[in-house]
Write a protein that holds these residues in place. Structure first.
Motif, PDB file in Angstrom:
ATOM      1  N   SER A 190      46.109 -82.553 -18.287  1.00  0.00           N
ATOM      2  CA  SER A 190      46.074 -81.629 -19.417  1.00  0.00           C
ATOM      3  C   SER A 190      47.158 -80.560 -19.274  1.00  0.00           C
ATOM      4  N   ALA A 215      50.224 -79.849 -21.775  1.00  0.00           N
ATOM      5  CA  ALA A 215      50.478 -78.518 -22.326  1.00  0.00           C
ATOM      6  C   ALA A 215      51.959 -78.136 -22.172  1.00  0.00           C
ATOM      7  N   THR A 229      49.491 -69.702 -30.645  1.00  0.00           N
ATOM      8  CA  THR A 229      48.563 -70.786 -30.322  1.00  0.00           C
ATOM      9  C   THR A 229      48.817 -71.311 -28.909  1.00  0.00           C
ATOM     10  N   GLU A 279      47.400 -69.117 -26.318  1.00  0.00           N
ATOM     11  CA  GLU A 279      45.956 -69.225 -26.133  1.00  0.00           C
ATOM     12  C   GLU A 279      45.578 -70.395 -25.233  1.00  0.00           C
ATOM     13  N   ARG A 280      46.431 -71.368 -25.182  1.00  0.00           N
ATOM     14  CA  ARG A 280      46.148 -72.549 -24.370  1.00  0.00           C
ATOM     15  C   ARG A 280      46.098 -72.212 -22.872  1.00  0.00           C
ATOM     16  N   SER A 286      42.813 -72.184 -20.893  1.00  0.00           N
ATOM     17  CA  SER A 286      42.102 -73.406 -20.523  1.00  0.00           C
ATOM     18  C   SER A 286      42.640 -74.047 -19.237  1.00  0.00           C
TER      19      SER A 286
END
Ligand code: DAH
Length: 336
Positions: free
Chosen positions: A6, A10, A51, A54-55, A58
């Protein structure tokens, strides 16, 4: 340490974001487009950079560090792209408001080229240059001596008729033939001679499809010990083959010119042509001409020829009216 799937995904999304943003700013052609790109990529609420930020939340700690660095670089790149677009935009805006729109494609200059007669002259100089002929020049305003006397044209000869010549005051005239240059060359150098002269000549002819009061001739002169009529024919045949094509035939017809003995008229016939066309005159230089310039006719012989440049050019290009060559009509000239 390897990154989780992930995190790698990203980072790839960041690369993609940078590429898309930079090109959007680069392509934005006016202030509305720049503003639209700004909102899309750098907008504080829903911009794509926001956006991407904001990732961060995670990701695990290790990935956060890598992603954070890359994020900052992308942000810097997008902000720089925005600034670049803005300054480009303001230059365009001020230029447009000055009444000058730098974004218009502009007028392409029309490129000119050499006139077909000049092209012909240049080509003749090139061909005869390969045969060892140098280029000589003489004045267009000429004296009677060079145009007639020294060429063995007697005082009562019809060629001197005032109706056939442009006489000026003080014993001057517009030269009626480039044969004048033969005299000027021989007056100024001892034999051997191998020259051509190309230039304008003037005769008060009525203008029609084949006549003009001004046209161009090429004159040739070769003087040395033992020059013969066979040399003349060889040179003219090689020339005709070079300029008009290998299948061109040439023919000599007996004629008379005061400055050559014997004299001939030179005709040419080309593949597909149905008749012989006269291209000019030629012959062996008359001993009287040699005497006029101080050459010894017992020592040297020579040949001379004079051909019409327009005729050669028209034959080469299939032009059927001489007037087309002088009208400077660009639709005609642009074909050559
Ligand atoms: N000068 C002649 C003419 O204008 C052409 C000419 C004939 C030139 C014979 C020559 C020559 O050199 O040998 O009609």
């Amino acid at each position: 340490m390897s990154l989780s799937d992930s995190a790698a995904e990203a980072l790839a999304a960041l690369d993609e974001l940078e590429k898309a943003g930079v090109s959007a700013f680069a392509e934005a052609a006016n202030s509305a487009a720049i503003e639209a790109a700004r909102v899309e990529f750098l907008g504080m609420k829903q911009g794509r950079l926001k956006t991407a930020q904001e990732r961060l939340k995670s990701l695990d700690a290790a990935a956060k560090r890598v992603y954070g660095q890359r994020f900052n670089a992308v942000k810097t790149a997008l902000e720089a792209a925005l600034e670049g677009a803005k300054s480009r935009g303001s230059q365009i805006a001020s230029a447009v408001s000055d009444g000058f729109d730098v974004t218009l494609p502009g007028h392409l200059p029309k490129l000119g080229h050499r006139h077909p007669l000049t092209q012909t002259a240049d080509e003749l100089i090139d061909i005869f240059g390969r045969f060892g002929f140098a280029v000589a020049r003489g004045p267009e305003v000429e004296d009677i001596h060079h145009n007639f006397d020294a060429l063995n044209i007697p005082p009562a000869h019809p060629a001197r008729d005032p109706l056939d010549n442009f006489y000026l005051s003080d014993g001057l005239m517009l030269r009626s033939q480039t044969s004048t240059v033969q005299i000027r060359v021989m007056e100024n150098q001892p034999p051997p001679v191998r020259v051509i002269a190309i230039g304008r000549v003037y005769r008060p002819d009525t203008v029609d499809a084949t006549h003009s009061f001004m046209f161009h001739q090429i004159e040739g002169l070769m003087v040395d010990k033992g020059v013969t009529m066979a040399d003349l024919k060889t040179v003219l045949r090689l020339f005709a083959a070079s300029y008009l094509g290998k299948d061109v035939k040439i023919r000599f017809r007996p004629s008379f010119f005061p400055f050559t003995e014997p004299s001939v008229e030179v005709d040419m016939l080309w593949h597909g042509g149905d008749r012989w066309v006269e291209m000019g005159g030629a012959g062996m230089v008359d001993p009287n001409v040699f005497r006029a310039v101080g050459y010894d006719p017992d020592e040297v012989t020579g040949f001379a020829f004079g051909l019409g440049i327009e005729r050669l050019c028209m034959r080469r290009h299939g032009i059927d009216d001489i007037r087309l060559l002088y009208q400077n009509e660009s639709r005609f000239l642009s074909q050559f």
